[in-house]
Design a protein around this motif. Structure first.
Motif, PDB file in Angstrom:
ATOM      1  N   ILE A   1       1.419  -2.787   7.378  1.00  0.00           N
ATOM      2  CA  ILE A   1       1.374  -2.466   8.802  1.00  0.00           C
ATOM      3  C   ILE A   1       1.910  -3.706   9.662  1.00  0.00           C
TER       4      ILE A   1
ATOM      5  N   GLU B   1      -2.676   6.949  11.582  1.00  0.00           N
ATOM      6  CA  GLU B   1      -2.740   6.991  10.157  1.00  0.00           C
ATOM      7  C   GLU B   1      -1.081   7.800  10.032  1.00  0.00           C
TER       8      GLU B   1
ATOM      9  N   VAL C   1       6.639  10.652   8.717  1.00  0.00           N
ATOM     10  CA  VAL C   1       6.322  11.167   7.279  1.00  0.00           C
ATOM     11  C   VAL C   1       5.263  11.883   7.144  1.00  0.00           C
TER      12      VAL C   1
ATOM     13  N   TYR D   1      -7.870   0.427  11.994  1.00  0.00           N
ATOM     14  CA  TYR D   1      -7.458   1.752  12.508  1.00  0.00           C
ATOM     15  C   TYR D   1      -7.784   2.676  11.312  1.00  0.00           C
TER      16      TYR D   1
ATOM     17  N   ASN E   1       5.074  13.226   3.422  1.00  0.00           N
ATOM     18  CA  ASN E   1       5.028  12.480   2.174  1.00  0.00           C
ATOM     19  C   ASN E   1       4.269  13.378   1.020  1.00  0.00           C
TER      20      ASN E   1
ATOM     21  N   GLY F   1       0.842  -1.237  -0.093  1.00  0.00           N
ATOM     22  CA  GLY F   1       0.016   0.058  -0.045  1.00  0.00           C
ATOM     23  C   GLY F   1       0.814   1.173   0.012  1.00  0.00           C
ATOM     24  N   GLY F   2       0.368   2.151   0.966  1.00  0.00           N
ATOM     25  CA  GLY F   2       1.138   3.496   0.854  1.00  0.00           C
ATOM     26  C   GLY F   2       2.505   3.395   0.861  1.00  0.00           C
ATOM     27  N   LEU F   3       3.237   2.432   1.705  1.00  0.00           N
ATOM     28  CA  LEU F   3       4.874   2.598   2.029  1.00  0.00           C
ATOM     29  C   LEU F   3       5.489   2.078   0.497  1.00  0.00           C
TER      30      LEU F   3
ATOM     31  N   LEU G   1       4.930   4.850  -2.009  1.00  0.00           N
ATOM     32  CA  LEU G   1       5.503   6.218  -1.665  1.00  0.00           C
ATOM     33  C   LEU G   1       7.025   6.117  -2.156  1.00  0.00           C
TER      34      LEU G   1
ATOM     35  N   GLY H   1      -0.596   8.921   5.380  1.00  0.00           N
ATOM     36  CA  GLY H   1      -1.655   8.835   4.228  1.00  0.00           C
ATOM     37  C   GLY H   1      -0.979   9.449   3.007  1.00  0.00           C
ATOM     38  N   THR H   2      -1.536   8.993   1.739  1.00  0.00           N
ATOM     39  CA  THR H   2      -1.067   9.522   0.467  1.00  0.00           C
ATOM     40  C   THR H   2      -2.227   9.653  -0.521  1.00  0.00           C
TER      41      THR H   2
ATOM     42  N   HIS I   1       7.472   4.546   9.461  1.00  0.00           N
ATOM     43  CA  HIS I   1       6.227   4.847   8.567  1.00  0.00           C
ATOM     44  C   HIS I   1       4.930   4.357   9.356  1.00  0.00           C
TER      45      HIS I   1
HETATM   46  C1  GL4 Z   1       2.583   3.561   6.020  1.00  0.00           C
HETATM   47  C2  GL4 Z   1       1.346   4.315   6.528  1.00  0.00           C
HETATM   48  O1  GL4 Z   1       0.539   3.587   7.045  1.00  0.00           O
HETATM   49  C3  GL4 Z   1       0.809   5.420   5.652  1.00  0.00           C
HETATM   50  O2  GL4 Z   1       0.053   6.239   6.661  1.00  0.00           O
HETATM   51  C4  GL4 Z   1       1.820   6.263   5.147  1.00  0.00           C
HETATM   52  O3  GL4 Z   1       1.469   7.428   4.383  1.00  0.00           O
HETATM   53  C5  GL4 Z   1       2.731   5.198   4.284  1.00  0.00           C
HETATM   54  C6  GL4 Z   1       3.922   6.040   3.677  1.00  0.00           C
HETATM   55  O4  GL4 Z   1       4.746   6.750   4.683  1.00  0.00           O
HETATM   56  O5  GL4 Z   1       3.359   4.532   5.308  1.00  0.00           O
HETATM   57  N1  GL4 Z   1       3.215   2.788   6.845  1.00  0.00           N
HETATM   58  C7  GL4 Z   1       3.144   1.460   6.629  1.00  0.00           C
HETATM   59  S1  GL4 Z   1       3.819   0.099   7.157  1.00  0.00           S
HETATM   60  N2  GL4 Z   1       2.355   1.094   5.639  1.00  0.00           N
HETATM   61  C8  GL4 Z   1       1.988   2.269   5.022  1.00  0.00           C
HETATM   62  O6  GL4 Z   1       1.152   2.606   4.088  1.00  0.00           O
END
Ligand code: GL4
Length: 795
Positions: free
Chosen positions: A250, A630, A412, A531, A441, A114-116, A119, A633-634, A338
């Motif tokens: 997560i 959170e 972040v 969450y 971010n 996902g987000g990580l 990013l 979030g992106t 993160h």
């Molecule tokens: C995350 C955060 O949950 C998310 O809020 C953040 O935007 C993202 C990038 O920094 O990192 N951390 C983990 S672990 N997974 C994510 O998506």
């Protein structure tokens, strides 16, 4: 492209197509046409790629170590960044090729959760565009994130063999293969390089992904001896290492194979850096200047075993003293956190670390000794030292390792970094305050606007009279002067409307649900997690459903609630939330009393390429996590950039979105971190349930037969978590019921406000105009200036 270049491109393309297929043009398949297009584009990139590589060889470079790069598709994005998207589309049209079908043929490279991971992909795009030397190092998983299907409303996972038919964007560089040694196994790490093309600036950075392979394809002796399985056992064992991406977002996956993956890519990458340094700086065999040319950004704790690995390579293979090597490591590593969720902070049992790399474990102990001595000299007692220890209670704390050795620790988003300083890592902050910094971010505007929302991008360029905003997103601010221009606001509304129509047909085709493009598109797409509170959204829909049933003529602007996202396969309650959303959708969408006004859709297999269709079509961006949970979030930024007001809590980067675009243009609701901290001892969700009839009715629907979970007990599980905890806790750990009332009020306001078309469109415009700060170009420049000091080669 001028006419000559166009002709050349077409010529090359047809030649490639025929060369790789041995077929005549009209006999070739979609796949053939796609492959040949990738080849033709790679040939175009090749020269600039090589030039960028050799230029950066003697320049300070940042290495982004990440277990995840969630790239998605590359074709459209590369064409956009090369500045030839329209031309190539036109050329293919002339050849009678359906360009959209070719684009759609490409599988997402889903090498992240996902987000990580996403990013990391946005950072790669931004670094190239801003002419920053940044090299990505990661894993070439053969199976990307699982594909999600629904059966009877339940999530079902299937494999994602994204490279089974090849991978059009990678170059296998056998000559740079490395050997990775585990305690009981030796494998070959083969690099696959992907070009990362800057936006029309001639810069091409590299993303190097390692694949694990055996030394021998099979053992001939065993095969000859009829031991067929045994003959390929070693091959399989080697390939297992990079076979799958762990599908946990997560949560930590405490598996030997997971640590092996981490050590595998990190060891290969460190060896790569050291070998190249020796090749190009052969007069510095004690690595005195290594830190001048290298900075390694550790993307969360996953790659942190790179720290002992660098020391191992310097000491064991290059004759440095441990102290010398540790000194180098201290100047080279920087760490990004993160998440503050405890379940994500990796701690590895020492026996597992020993099983993967005994030598790294030894080095970790050595670093730990240095740490303990350091703190003793400062006068700390043994127990005072405990929270800092890298090794304690037979576990290795990967965050402590990076915070002690690394020279920078960043969060972040502003709130997240404050929480790190005040809470999660407050003990560290007390000792090393200078290491802590924030890097909010961002997202790349090329993929998430120029590519994904072409009509809006054209509109912006027309209004601003320039294209410069595409690499300098602050220029969007210039749109504010149209805030009261009715024609412009109407035009913006129409663009959104057209995007909604496109999404509606896509949803009809892929989900089999007819949605009304005139209704409000209220969207929550992201990984499923308690969450993130998708269940707050669903409970609210149940409440609306009850209201509409009681009073079908209620004054309510038609709304379509759209969900998307995957649950980790082992996360029962997240899967229960998916089942619940699908069940509510089934009931609501089939009820003629309400389904003209209320619709619910959970799109299957949400992923980067689905996001490209969804974000541009949103009216409301749901960002409703429990305050403090959170990290940033992106997705919130993607919606904002595409002109959707945020319905959000004071969490992560939402706060900064409200600051930049104004609270009056968004919908903020819910308890703050401070408020939640204050009530955490006395919070009584059952009390809320008993006193608030709307909440009670919605929660009861989980267990009173209104909704059917096919005897999976999934809805009972959610019910219990909210008001009837089975584990002695107070229940509702994420304060769903606490925020329900405020959430409901915020929705009422949206439902009313949306009817004023001009006022609504104005909010959208102001959100777009103030999205500049959320460009990953800004973020990456901040990393480069503050952490990496990348513009000063003599650092
Ligand atoms: C995350 C955060 O949950 C998310 O809020 C953040 O935007 C993202 C990038 O920094 O990192 N951390 C983990 S672990 N997974 C994510 O998506």
């Amino acid at each position: 492209m001028d006419k000559l270049e166009k002709n050349k491109f077409t010529e090359d393309y047809i030649e490639n197509l025929q060369r790789i297929t041995l077929k005549n043009f009209d006999e070739t398949s979609e796949k053939d046409k796609y492959d040949a297009l990738c080849d033709t584009i790679l040939e175009r990139i090749n020269q600039e790629w090589r030039a960028s590589k050799s230029k950066s060889r003697y320049e300070r470079t940042a290495y982004y170590f990440s277990a995840e790069f969630l790239i998605g598709r590359s074709l459209g994005n590369n064409l956009i960044n090369l500045g030839i998207y329209d031309e190539v589309k036109e050329l293919l049209d002339e050849l009678g090729i359906d360009f959209e079908a070719i684009e759609d043929y490409e599988d997402d490279a889903a090498l992240g959760n996902g987000g990580l991971g996403r990013l990391a992909a946005c950072f790669m795009d931004s670094a190239a565009t801003q002419d920053i030397n940044m090299y990505g190092y990661g894993v070439r998983y053969r199976e990307g994130l699982f594909k999600q299907y629904f059966e009877n409303g339940f999530q079902v996972e299937k494999g994602d063999s994204w490279i089974k038919d090849g991978d059009g964007w990678s170059i296998r560089v056998d000559s740079d293969s490395r050997i990775v040694n585990f305690k009981d196994q030796q494998v070959k790490a083969v690099p696959f390089d992907m070009p990362v093309v800057g936006y029309q600036n001639g810069k091409v950075n590299t993303l190097r992904l390692w694949q694990a392979e055996p030394f021998e394809e099979f053992e001939f002796d065993k095969f000859n001896n009829f031991e067929y399985d045994a003959a390929v056992r070693e091959k399989n064992r080697a390939e297992d290492i990079t076979r799958v991406l762990y599908p946990n977002d997560i949560q930590r996956a405490g598996r030997v194979l997971r640590l092996k993956q981490q050590y595998f890519f990190v060891s290969a990458s460190i060896q790569d850096l050291v070998a190249k340094y020796k090749r190009y700086f052969s007069d510095d065999m004690r690595f005195k200047n290594f830190h001048k040319y290298h900075v390694i950004q550790l993307n969360d704790t996953h790659p942190n075993i790179a720290i002992p690995e660098l020391i191992r390579v310097l000491v064991d293979e290059n004759g440095l003293e441990f102290e010398e090597a540790l000194d180098i490591a201290k100047k080279v590593f920087a760490f990004t956190n993160h998440t503050v969720l405890q379940e994500a902070l990796e701690k590895w049992p020492i026996d597992i670390v020993e099983e993967v790399s005994p030598r790294c474990l030894e080095i970790i102990y050595q670093i730990n000794d240095v740490l303990v001595n350091h703190f003793k000299e400062k006068g700390l007692s043994d127990t005072e030292i405990d929270p800092y220890r890298i090794v304690i209670y037979d576990q290795v704390h990967m965050a402590n390792l990076a915070i002690y050795v690394g020279f920078s620790v960043n969060g972040v988003a502003a709130l997240h970094t404050e929480i790190l300083k005040d809470d999660t890592f407050s003990h560290w902050y007390g000792i090393f305050p200078e290491k802590f910094n924030n890097k909010t971010n961002g997202i790349t505007p090329r993929r998430w606007l120029v590519y994904a929302n072409r009509p809006l991008a054209d509109f912006i360029s027309k209004k601003l009279g320039t294209d410069d905003w595409k690499y300098n997103l602050d220029e969007l601010k210039g749109l504010e002067k149209f805030a009261d221009d009715e024609d412009v606001l109407n035009e913006l509304w129409d663009i959104k409307q057209a995007n909604k129509e496109r999404l509606a047909s896509y949803i009809l085709e892929h989900e089999g649900i007819k949605v009304d493009p005139e209704s409000i598109f209220d969207i929550q797409v992201k990984r499923i997690h308690e969450y993130k509170r998708q269940h707050l959204n669903i409970l609210h829909i149940i409440y609306l459903y009850h209201e509409l049933k009681k009073n079908p003529d209620m004054d309510f602007y038609p709304t379509t609630f759209i969900f998307g996202g995957k649950a980790a396969p082992g996360y029962f309650r997240a899967k229960a939330i998916i089942k619940l959303a699908n069940e509510v959708a089934r009931v609501v969408n089939n009820d003629p009393d309400v389904n003209k006004k209320l619709k619910v859709v959970f799109v299957e297999n949400f992923r980067v390429s689905y996001g490209e269709k969804i974000y541009p079509a949103a009216d409301v961006s749901e960002q409703i996590s429990t305050a403090g949970k959170e990290a940033s979030g992106t997705g919130n930024m993607k919606f904002m950039l595409n002109g959707a007001p945020t319905l959000g809590t004071l969490d992560g980067a939402n706060i900064e979105i409200f600051d930049h675009a104004g609270e009056e243009n968004n919908y903020r609701f819910g308890a703050t971190v401070e408020e939640l901290n204050e009530i955490s001892g006395t919070y009584n969700p059952r009390g809320i349930y008993q006193t608030d009839k709307d909440i009670k009715d919605a929660v009861d629907a989980l267990v009173n037969g209104e909704l059917n979970d096919n005897n999976s007990y999934m809805f009972l599980d959610i019910y219990n978590e909210l008001i009837n905890p089975q584990d002695g806790s107070r229940g509702d750990r994420y304060f769903v019921l606490k925020d329900f009332e405020a959430y409901k009020k915020a929705h009422e306001k949206i439902n009313k406000d949306y009817r004023n078309k001009l006022a609504w469109s104005r909010k959208c415009l102001i959100n777009i105009a103030n999205a500049g700060y959320f460009s990953s170009d800004r973020t990456i420049i901040d990393y480069a200036d503050d952490i990496w000091k990348i513009d000063s080669p003599n650092y």
